[in-house]
Scaffold this motif. Structure first.
Motif, PDB file in Angstrom:
ATOM      1  N   ARG D  90      42.044   1.909  -4.242  1.00 24.13           N
ATOM      2  CA  ARG D  90      43.240   1.865  -4.969  1.00 24.13           C
ATOM      3  C   ARG D  90      43.495   0.306  -5.437  1.00 24.13           C
ATOM      4  N   ILE D  91      43.968   0.277  -6.754  1.00 25.72           N
ATOM      5  CA  ILE D  91      44.131  -1.237  -7.488  1.00 25.72           C
ATOM      6  C   ILE D  91      45.588  -1.399  -6.810  1.00 25.72           C
TER       7      ILE D  91
ATOM      8  N   LEU E   2      49.851  16.099 -16.300  1.00 22.95           N
ATOM      9  CA  LEU E   2      49.465  15.724 -14.907  1.00 22.95           C
ATOM     10  C   LEU E   2      48.532  16.754 -14.292  1.00 22.95           C
ATOM     11  N   PHE E   3      47.678  16.314 -13.249  1.00 21.84           N
ATOM     12  CA  PHE E   3      46.856  17.247 -12.476  1.00 21.84           C
ATOM     13  C   PHE E   3      46.818  16.600 -11.090  1.00 21.84           C
ATOM     14  N   LEU E   4      47.003  17.400 -10.111  1.00 24.30           N
ATOM     15  CA  LEU E   4      46.469  17.060  -8.742  1.00 24.30           C
ATOM     16  C   LEU E   4      45.085  17.028  -8.663  1.00 24.30           C
ATOM     17  N   GLN E  35      41.927   3.588 -13.235  1.00 17.84           N
ATOM     18  CA  GLN E  35      43.343   3.411 -12.830  1.00 17.84           C
ATOM     19  C   GLN E  35      44.097   2.326 -13.589  1.00 17.84           C
ATOM     20  N   ARG E  36      43.196   1.377 -14.083  1.00 17.19           N
ATOM     21  CA  ARG E  36      43.805   0.289 -14.900  1.00 17.19           C
ATOM     22  C   ARG E  36      44.138   0.945 -16.264  1.00 17.19           C
ATOM     23  N   ALA E  41      46.115   7.969 -12.131  1.00 21.27           N
ATOM     24  CA  ALA E  41      47.491   7.649 -11.883  1.00 21.27           C
ATOM     25  C   ALA E  41      47.847   7.043 -10.531  1.00 21.27           C
ATOM     26  N   GLN E  42      47.238   7.998  -9.340  1.00 24.37           N
ATOM     27  CA  GLN E  42      47.551   7.909  -8.166  1.00 24.37           C
ATOM     28  C   GLN E  42      46.427   7.955  -7.452  1.00 24.37           C
ATOM     29  N   LEU E  43      45.967   7.448  -5.878  1.00 21.94           N
ATOM     30  CA  LEU E  43      44.784   7.575  -5.396  1.00 21.94           C
ATOM     31  C   LEU E  43      45.177   7.498  -3.946  1.00 21.94           C
ATOM     32  N   ILE E  55      46.172  11.773  -8.455  1.00 20.09           N
ATOM     33  CA  ILE E  55      46.961  12.345  -9.600  1.00 20.09           C
ATOM     34  C   ILE E  55      46.373  11.573 -10.891  1.00 20.09           C
TER      35      ILE E  55
ATOM     36  N   ASN F  61      50.329  21.722 -19.756  1.00 16.62           N
ATOM     37  CA  ASN F  61      50.578  22.290 -18.701  1.00 16.62           C
ATOM     38  C   ASN F  61      52.082  22.603 -18.609  1.00 16.62           C
TER      39      ASN F  61
END
Lengths: 91, 91, 91, 91, 91, 91, 91, 91, 91, 91
Positions: D90-91, E2-4, E35-36, E41-43, E55, F61
């Motif tokens: 994670r950044i 968005l996707f989980l 991520q950058r 978007a999320q981890l 995400i 979606n």
């Protein structure tokens, strides 16, 4: 105290045949000794599978685990344990 | 002798609220009595569920079934029992 | 903060016995150290399986993952984590 | 402390529509209050289902259970909780 | 959009350690680049598992598959994708 | 953007037949309107089941969820959504 | 010929208590008659469940189905049948 | 063209007995007509269950669905269909 | 006659890369030939997986098995087949 | 006495091709001998799988296990056995 135990043998593909046969022979001797002592009360083959259903009659959980974990084939088995109680309709 | 017990409560939709509340109150009293006797050794809520994980310390399978089947909420619960044994790394 | 943790050990067939025994010994030492610190609060063997159920008492999720991922046998285990909360009927 | 929470709503067939609508409205107000407080950090609809995936950011397990069990729709939901930890990439 | 995404890493037993470490390092660099760019978007790490929940925010299905199939660890992962939509109670 | 959607209808036992028939008729009209617009691209019956497999072609979606949640039978269906991407062997 | 049979009773919520009690009494009488005849060879309660594991010793499949389908509680039970054979390690 | 079909009957609790008996009688007549026509080629009871395994011999998928969906008990059954092909070892 | 087919590729770890690449190339050529003949009517990638969903349009079960079992990657795939029928709401 | 048997072949990756082919040839000869004797009454390929569904007609459970365990491919198969009985609607 009674337990229904299901043992499914997963034959390893990397154990030489004679070594496996020796293991199976030791397992059989051990199983028969436990049957004679009354602890391995019942033993049936599941039709179409390298598996058994068994009834164990042991003083408690610790003793049952001790017996099962000492089986020569234990490292190659998937074991499921179901605790049994007296049934009110049992004659 | 120790058992891990998981109880999931399925709240019935056809029991009037006050009758249900009475059942829950009886259940609580009974659970606390069993805790005091040492038989219901541990009791935790599962986060996000109307369920618990418990440790029972009883003389045997018959006694455990007797205790569980006597729970006022027993007809409304899905119960799973896992027999536990001493662990060799336990201090 | 309490968590119920289930660890199932999948013994690898390609690790030499002495190397495996060394891993298990390190695991045991580490498990006992965590028990002494109070973080590994309870530890039971699942009857008939190379598996345990444990209670961990840790400050939070990050700390729990840190502990579990540091277990010498972690790469060989299937681990399931259930967050626990206080139960209203707990005495 | 972060948790991934999945909530699936099982619409009861025996609750009158206006009563259900009132419940849903209360749920929405409560959900938005928790979002404003930062505890219900993320909230997404699962495509094709009356369900959501959410991220909760709470002090601990007890607080999370408190929040979830207080949801007006809690009696009608199947809830699954997954504890999350920081990811090393994670950044 | 968005996707989980849930990724579970199944560490192969026949890849040499240094080769694996190199793969993991490349994976980390690639994950941080995504991520950058805002696409990953999320981890989060799943507690007790070599797994993550993430995400992704991408233009569409094709772009998501492209990203996932390009992960250096993709051949060693079990990936599950859940499409997400806006939730009406989201503030 | 393409999605494979599986819809299984769970016929409610407490909706009067004529009311159900009206719902099914509205569903059919709505389904045909969506087919004409190109969004419900394919529609097949699963042999032996009150279920279908469908292909939806939608901008994203959110739009897909909007379509599915608007189906008159949505409250009586179990819906599963699988995102699809272009296949490299597709001619 | 031996079969392991698992019967799980799903208590119906719409049968009046006295009618249910009468059914259970008939079931018990019938179960005891079959035990006396040797066909219902073993009968155990599953700990924590309204369920049993049984061994039936019958001439064949048709006879077993006949016996099971005639149980007064048959309409309220989930029944699983596993055919058993002689085990080579049985003494 | 052959299909293995499994039908499990879920007896509804809200259909009056005489209405149900009439349904079952119609089902039986219809099943026997289909057997005489050769389309319902085989029919066996599953031991211990209100279920059957059947072999259907029909021109195609559409015809099979037509037959199954026309069964009087279709709304009360869980149906599973497995397409079968010729086996190279069949004599 | 239409079938929905799901193919999941399990990449073997003991096939040399160039041999695998050759297999994949042959698979692609064969898949495209079947698409041109109209038998492999649709082909989509499942997002995030080495898997596809396909529609086959074939004369019958035997022909479908013949096609699938002839796929160069067949020994490395888990294949699921769902028979499809015409849907009454299809325009 | 009739049984539905499902056999799924798991092709081992460490048996040389010619050895495997020899096994398969012996299996075929044995299967055809059992078909001629009437014990292996029906045999179908499952579409899209290296698997079959079969009907066995044997004197009892022991004989069925004997036949199945003697199959040359038995060590490489997952076998499921379902006991069948006469169906009251069978003509």
């Amino acid at each position: 105290m009674l337990f229904l135990v299901n043992m499914v043998v997963n034959v390893p593909r990397d154990v030489p045949t004679d070594q496996w046969d020796a293991l199976v022979a030791t397992e059989k001797a051990y199983a028969q000794e436990l049957q004679r002592s009354g602890q391995w009360a019942q033993l049936w083959r599941v039709v179409g599978q390298y598996a058994n259903y068994s009834i164990f009659d042991v003083p408690g959980n610790d003793e049952l685990h001790e017996l099962l974990a000492s089986l020569p084939l234990f490292p190659y088995m998937t074991v499921t344990v179901t605790p049994l109680a007296a049934h009110p309709s049992r004659i």
